[in-house]
Write a protein that holds these residues in place. Sequence first.
Motif, PDB file in Angstrom:
ATOM      1  N   UNK A 124      -1.670  -7.771 -10.318  1.00  0.00           N
ATOM      2  CA  UNK A 124      -3.276  -7.374 -10.857  1.00  0.00           C
ATOM      3  C   UNK A 124      -3.946  -6.802  -9.647  1.00  0.00           C
ATOM      4  N   UNK A 125      -3.911  -7.491  -8.517  1.00  0.00           N
ATOM      5  CA  UNK A 125      -4.616  -7.081  -7.424  1.00  0.00           C
ATOM      6  C   UNK A 125      -4.262  -5.622  -6.824  1.00  0.00           C
ATOM      7  N   UNK A 126      -2.839  -5.564  -6.753  1.00  0.00           N
ATOM      8  CA  UNK A 126      -2.140  -4.102  -6.416  1.00  0.00           C
ATOM      9  C   UNK A 126      -2.599  -3.078  -7.330  1.00  0.00           C
ATOM     10  N   UNK A 127      -2.746  -3.448  -8.511  1.00  0.00           N
ATOM     11  CA  UNK A 127      -3.140  -2.075  -9.445  1.00  0.00           C
ATOM     12  C   UNK A 127      -4.714  -1.897  -9.223  1.00  0.00           C
ATOM     13  N   UNK A 128      -5.498  -2.865  -8.994  1.00  0.00           N
ATOM     14  CA  UNK A 128      -6.872  -2.678  -8.570  1.00  0.00           C
ATOM     15  C   UNK A 128      -6.963  -1.884  -7.298  1.00  0.00           C
ATOM     16  N   UNK A 129      -6.426  -2.233  -6.303  1.00  0.00           N
ATOM     17  CA  UNK A 129      -6.436  -1.375  -5.100  1.00  0.00           C
ATOM     18  C   UNK A 129      -5.839   0.105  -5.287  1.00  0.00           C
ATOM     19  N   UNK A 130      -4.809  -0.039  -6.085  1.00  0.00           N
ATOM     20  CA  UNK A 130      -4.153   1.528  -6.175  1.00  0.00           C
ATOM     21  C   UNK A 130      -4.939   2.496  -7.075  1.00  0.00           C
ATOM     22  N   UNK A 131      -5.861   1.642  -7.825  1.00  0.00           N
ATOM     23  CA  UNK A 131      -6.706   2.633  -8.826  1.00  0.00           C
ATOM     24  C   UNK A 131      -7.852   3.223  -8.143  1.00  0.00           C
ATOM     25  N   UNK A 132      -8.208   2.836  -6.575  1.00  0.00           N
ATOM     26  CA  UNK A 132      -9.150   3.443  -5.813  1.00  0.00           C
ATOM     27  C   UNK A 132      -8.623   4.024  -4.686  1.00  0.00           C
ATOM     28  N   UNK A 133      -7.259   4.317  -4.905  1.00  0.00           N
ATOM     29  CA  UNK A 133      -6.410   5.210  -3.588  1.00  0.00           C
ATOM     30  C   UNK A 133      -6.259   6.598  -4.307  1.00  0.00           C
ATOM     31  N   UNK A 134      -5.899   7.152  -3.221  1.00  0.00           N
ATOM     32  CA  UNK A 134      -5.232   8.627  -3.423  1.00  0.00           C
ATOM     33  C   UNK A 134      -4.229   8.868  -4.461  1.00  0.00           C
ATOM     34  N   UNK A 135      -3.505   7.602  -4.573  1.00  0.00           N
ATOM     35  CA  UNK A 135      -2.374   7.645  -5.586  1.00  0.00           C
ATOM     36  C   UNK A 135      -2.548   8.194  -6.948  1.00  0.00           C
ATOM     37  N   UNK A 136      -4.105   7.968  -7.226  1.00  0.00           N
ATOM     38  CA  UNK A 136      -4.305   7.922  -8.928  1.00  0.00           C
ATOM     39  C   UNK A 136      -4.377   9.445  -8.989  1.00  0.00           C
ATOM     40  N   UNK A 137      -4.450  10.571  -8.136  1.00  0.00           N
ATOM     41  CA  UNK A 137      -4.503  11.927  -8.137  1.00  0.00           C
ATOM     42  C   UNK A 137      -3.499  12.757  -7.409  1.00  0.00           C
ATOM     43  N   UNK A 138      -2.851  12.024  -6.157  1.00  0.00           N
ATOM     44  CA  UNK A 138      -1.983  12.905  -5.477  1.00  0.00           C
ATOM     45  C   UNK A 138      -0.714  12.856  -6.154  1.00  0.00           C
ATOM     46  N   UNK A 139       0.236  13.906  -6.008  1.00  0.00           N
ATOM     47  CA  UNK A 139       1.602  13.981  -6.533  1.00  0.00           C
ATOM     48  C   UNK A 139       2.463  13.559  -5.405  1.00  0.00           C
ATOM     49  N   UNK A 140       3.320  12.473  -5.676  1.00  0.00           N
ATOM     50  CA  UNK A 140       3.988  11.947  -4.601  1.00  0.00           C
ATOM     51  C   UNK A 140       5.284  12.890  -4.268  1.00  0.00           C
ATOM     52  N   UNK A 141       5.932  12.575  -3.184  1.00  0.00           N
ATOM     53  CA  UNK A 141       7.096  13.386  -2.736  1.00  0.00           C
ATOM     54  C   UNK A 141       8.198  13.054  -3.822  1.00  0.00           C
ATOM     55  N   UNK A 142       9.213  13.973  -4.033  1.00  0.00           N
ATOM     56  CA  UNK A 142      10.074  13.796  -5.201  1.00  0.00           C
ATOM     57  C   UNK A 142      11.043  12.724  -5.082  1.00  0.00           C
ATOM     58  N   UNK A 143      11.316  12.431  -3.509  1.00  0.00           N
ATOM     59  CA  UNK A 143      12.131  11.373  -3.211  1.00  0.00           C
ATOM     60  C   UNK A 143      11.596   9.920  -2.996  1.00  0.00           C
ATOM     61  N   UNK A 144      10.110   9.925  -3.241  1.00  0.00           N
ATOM     62  CA  UNK A 144       9.437   8.702  -3.153  1.00  0.00           C
ATOM     63  C   UNK A 144       8.696   8.815  -1.990  1.00  0.00           C
ATOM     64  N   UNK A 145       7.450   7.709  -2.093  1.00  0.00           N
ATOM     65  CA  UNK A 145       6.378   7.453  -1.136  1.00  0.00           C
ATOM     66  C   UNK A 145       7.371   6.988   0.215  1.00  0.00           C
ATOM     67  N   UNK A 146       7.110   7.613   1.329  1.00  0.00           N
ATOM     68  CA  UNK A 146       7.842   7.384   2.737  1.00  0.00           C
ATOM     69  C   UNK A 146       7.980   5.925   3.009  1.00  0.00           C
ATOM     70  N   UNK A 147       6.748   5.265   2.694  1.00  0.00           N
ATOM     71  CA  UNK A 147       6.445   3.748   3.235  1.00  0.00           C
ATOM     72  C   UNK A 147       7.510   2.870   2.200  1.00  0.00           C
ATOM     73  N   UNK A 148       7.572   3.353   1.003  1.00  0.00           N
ATOM     74  CA  UNK A 148       8.418   2.494  -0.035  1.00  0.00           C
ATOM     75  C   UNK A 148      10.043   3.086   0.188  1.00  0.00           C
ATOM     76  N   UNK A 149      10.442   4.179   0.708  1.00  0.00           N
ATOM     77  CA  UNK A 149      11.607   4.421   0.931  1.00  0.00           C
ATOM     78  C   UNK A 149      12.029   3.469   2.407  1.00  0.00           C
ATOM     79  N   UNK A 150      11.159   3.436   3.348  1.00  0.00           N
ATOM     80  CA  UNK A 150      11.508   2.659   4.367  1.00  0.00           C
ATOM     81  C   UNK A 150      11.581   1.221   4.165  1.00  0.00           C
ATOM     82  N   UNK A 151      10.910   0.636   3.014  1.00  0.00           N
ATOM     83  CA  UNK A 151      11.075  -0.849   2.550  1.00  0.00           C
ATOM     84  C   UNK A 151      12.379  -1.034   2.052  1.00  0.00           C
ATOM     85  N   UNK A 152      12.420   0.043   1.157  1.00  0.00           N
ATOM     86  CA  UNK A 152      14.046  -0.306   0.488  1.00  0.00           C
ATOM     87  C   UNK A 152      15.211  -0.276   1.687  1.00  0.00           C
TER      88      UNK A 152
END
Length: 468
Positions: A124-152
């Motif tokens: 719930x907290x993550x959704x609240x933060x994401x709703x205030x971020x650029x993620x709501x309007x920006x198109x992510x890279x086709x392969x995924x967010x670089x930070x999430x790629x790095x985490x996997x």
Amino acid sequence: MSNDSSARIIEGLRAWIAGAPPGARLPSTRALVAEYAASPVTVQKALRTLAAQGVLESRPGVGTFVRAVRVARPHDYGWQTAALGAPRHRSPGLNTALRTPPNDAIALHSGYPDRDLLPERLVRAAFARAARSEATVARPPSAGLPDLQAWFAAGLAAHTPVGVTPPAPGDVLVLPGSQSGLSGVFRSLVGAGRPALIESPTYWGATRAAAQAGVEAVPVPSGIRGPDPDELDRAFERTGARVLYAQPNFANPTGARWSTDLGDRVLEIVRRHGAFLVEDDWAHDFGIDARPTPLAARDDGGHVVYLRSLTKSVSPSVRVAGLVARGPARERVLADAQSEAMYVSGVLQAVALDVVTQPAWRTHLRGLRQQLAARRDLLVEALREHAPTTYLEAVPQGGLNLWLRLPDATDLPRVVRECEEAGVVVAPGGEWFPAEPTGPYLRLNYAGPRPGAFPEGARVLGRALARG
């Protein structure tokens, strides 16, 4: 005014509507405010609710009227039979694991953990933060967010032994769930009309993904200790297959966890045949008595295509998975993913990354292991006491399920039906076999809701078996 006031108005208006002819005009809002001693806002809320339910219709500037009952006209879709033709691959109906049972049922069938086992506060907290971020309007890279790629990539690199090159973030593709990943892998690495080896029994979604891609699924027998490597070698030789789909850690449905020796032998066989191993690490976060060690961590030659989903451990609403592949295989899967979905929602990726990088995520996983152990042991003991004719070859060291063998003469459809009539929903094991079932099985989920009802569920199962 409270919701009770709105409910009172709705109840009163329904009684009035029941005695009024279609098209009758309701009293004005002012009259209803006076009659029910309610605020105009509460009256309007009640009217909107009844309109949404199709009881009333509003005509701006005229008033609100009782909606006339329309007789449903049957539609003729027969023309579509000729337009569509026969399906190339007829999919079976809804898998039992996806059914939504009545609220009062004892649900031992589901493929997902109970809500109480999810990191709800973090999500719930993550959704609240994401709703205030650029993620709501920006198109992510086709392969995924670089930070999430790095985490996997880092998650897999943590298991990589000395002498093996760990995966790089650029080897990772972020996909909309593991089911989408499996479909893309079968389409891009196998192709229609070609064979792929699949453990039997195995995850039902993998067999469906293969069927939808037109892939010929070749079953390889596998049990609580995994597949027989000699049989696997013969299957590669006989079919010419170049892909094996497997779950080396806490397999769904059997709970199997491969030994290190078996993993090494399977890797050797895959390399010798110039093939791919598609490793589905679906239960990476569900270790109980053992921690999963991905086979992909021991391969840097591009033979292992590694898939890890966060949907079950983070939230069913966060359909995000990571796929690690190297070389041209990665480019083929990426091209397929771009054609199918272009990219994964940036909001969902941001939420997943937020949750798994919080310090509280590690704390949650430690508590989760304890809760899964307690639930698993409770169900195992209940079955031993109340359904003694069932057979559990081994208690799984992780995952979410028990793979329960029933007596040979069991009428499985009857048992499933009688359990459901008594309020216990179970999953018949035949749905996990890519070919004919080798016996009567049930897959029981110990991560479902109401663990206190597990003994009663076992009693119902035991009675159904005794009647057979």
